[in-house]
Write an enzyme that holds these catalytic residues in place. Structure first.
Site, PDB file in Angstrom:
ATOM      1  CG  ASP A 111      59.615  52.706  66.215  1.00 26.33           C
ATOM      2  OD1 ASP A 111      58.629  51.989  66.432  1.00 26.33           O
ATOM      3  OD2 ASP A 111      59.630  53.613  65.363  1.00 26.33           O
TER       4      ASP A 111
ATOM      5  NE  ARG B 205      63.537  57.371  64.565  1.00 30.29           N
ATOM      6  CZ  ARG B 205      63.408  56.137  64.067  1.00 30.29           C
ATOM      7  NH1 ARG B 205      62.591  55.265  64.633  1.00 30.29           N
ATOM      8  NH2 ARG B 205      64.107  55.777  63.003  1.00 30.29           N
TER       9      ARG B 205
ATOM     10  CE1 TYR C 287      59.153  59.158  72.864  1.00 31.69           C
ATOM     11  CE2 TYR C 287      57.392  60.786  72.878  1.00 31.69           C
ATOM     12  CZ  TYR C 287      57.814  59.466  72.793  1.00 31.69           C
ATOM     13  OH  TYR C 287      56.890  58.470  72.634  1.00 31.69           O
TER      14      TYR C 287
ATOM     15  NE  ARG D  43      51.987  49.933  69.061  1.00 28.19           N
ATOM     16  CZ  ARG D  43      51.453  49.499  67.923  1.00 28.19           C
ATOM     17  NH1 ARG D  43      52.205  49.413  66.832  1.00 28.19           N
ATOM     18  NH2 ARG D  43      50.184  49.165  67.863  1.00 28.19           N
TER      19      ARG D  43
END
Lengths: 248, 248
Positions: free
Chosen positions: A53, A199, A111, A51
């Site tokens: 966000d 994050r 990422y 997933r």
């Protein structure tokens, strides 16, 4: 049935995240809606590498689906793009063996986290980078902090307290920083990431870079296994899922 | 009263253009709403160098307003930015003599038009560049066409048929092309531009570059003084008001 592997990019700013949920527009919903039309009303389920966000972007999200149609693999980008909204683009598609699974075959992910360092943040980047709010980080301190996170660790302090997976040990292979004009990029590659882990790492290293936190405290934060010890969760608009690795 | 000159940047994708109108969100409306709050309910009118259409962006739009407040010129960016939405940013402000007028003192403008040449347009650029839809232009042909437009001409064929100004003679000082990765930029400077003029020039030169039109036909299009002879109006999302010149 043929199994089709697809690489997509999406602007996360108009989505409530990747995964279908009761309310709000999602990437998966748009993909399955396009496939429903292509398959003349037969529902096709899509499996993604994972997933993302609400507000988080993808440069190279990977997914697969099974289709009874004879469309060759390399025709799928055009077939899907004509039916998808402009904030999702299919970049690549190919037929793969049934043993391939977008999630379970993945061996790692990269990422990218982007901060915009301009004192007045650009109106064009507000959905695509995290504003620095006037802070100018010391990249050397960020690198020192990052070095403590590379390797295999229990990342309990660096994932959402809501995470319900038992095993929070993950391997971070590399954290790299790049300066592009007014932007600072953090590029992180690992075997797998917990919920909000990138994050929280970004927020913690930003705190190290701007002096809110001593980079030397990071080993202690890791061993505390306590989310409240880590830095703030950096905002979603700076985060991009860049690449999913399949042991290439 | 002090006259304040302000340079702003905005992402046009969320606006029905610059100028206040009966319906829809506009840049001017947001600016005047912020000034109303700062002036504790006294309406302050803003004068801009000119309008921009719905979806058109600004990197350096210029405006001025008169204020009874004693706030020094260089404090205005912060004062305004804290009250403006994130898709408008004030980049610079200074106190100017009353003889300065954002529109009437302007001696010229520079616009930038951006095409994205990637075969699959990026979902991140859909509001910020014009997609090429697979076309790959011959930049040499675009430059040849552009050379016919530089100079002082009657641009009736290159403005919206709705334009109601009598004098359609304008001077284009320079048309420059820049390649930036997957993007082609056209940078055009002139003494003044008619309604839709930059977008029609962009559309016509794109047609020259992709073979839909012979660059050698452009002098004939100019002398025809007929909008139907010019190329298509290029889409708004590729257009940026880059700089307003004041005889510097």
């Amino acid at each position: 049935m043929r199994r089709i592997k697809v690489i997509i990019s999406y602007d996360g700013s108009g989505f409530e995240g990747y995964q279908i949920q009761p309310e709000g527009r999602t990437v998966q919903q748009e993909l399955e809606a396009a496939l429903l039309v292509i398959h003349k009303g037969s529902a096709i389920r899509v499996a993604a590498s994972g997933r993302t966000d609400a507000g988080v972007h993808a440069i190279g999200q990977v997914l697969h689906f099974d289709t009874p149609l004879g469309i060759p693999g390399d025709r799928w980008p055009k077939v899907l793009n004509t039916r998808l909204p402009a904030d999702i683009r299919v970049l690549h598609a190919e037929e793969v063996p049934e043993s391939f699974h977008a999630r379970f075959s993945a061996t790692g992910k990269t990422y990218r986290y982007i901060w915009e360092l301009a004192e007045v943040p650009s109106p064009f980047r507000r959905h695509f980078a995290s504003p620095s709010r006037g802070g100018v980080p010391d990249i050397g301190r960020m690198k020192t902090g990052a070095a403590h996170l590379v390797g295999t660790h229990d990342f309990t302090s660096f994932c959402s307290a809501k995470t319900d997976v038992a095993d929070k040990v993950r391997t971070v292979e590399e954290i790299r920083f790049e300066e592009h004009g007014d932007e600072l990029h953090m590029v992180i590659t690992g075997s797998g990431f917990l919920y909000n882990m990138v994050r929280i790492i970004a927020g913690t290293l930003w705190a190290a870079g701007t002096g809110l936190l001593d980079p030397a405290d990071i080993p202690g934060i890791l061993t505390a296994k306590d989310r409240t010890q880590g830095g703030k969760t950096a905002p979603p608009q700076g985060l991009y899922l860049e690449k999913v690795h399949y042991g290439e």
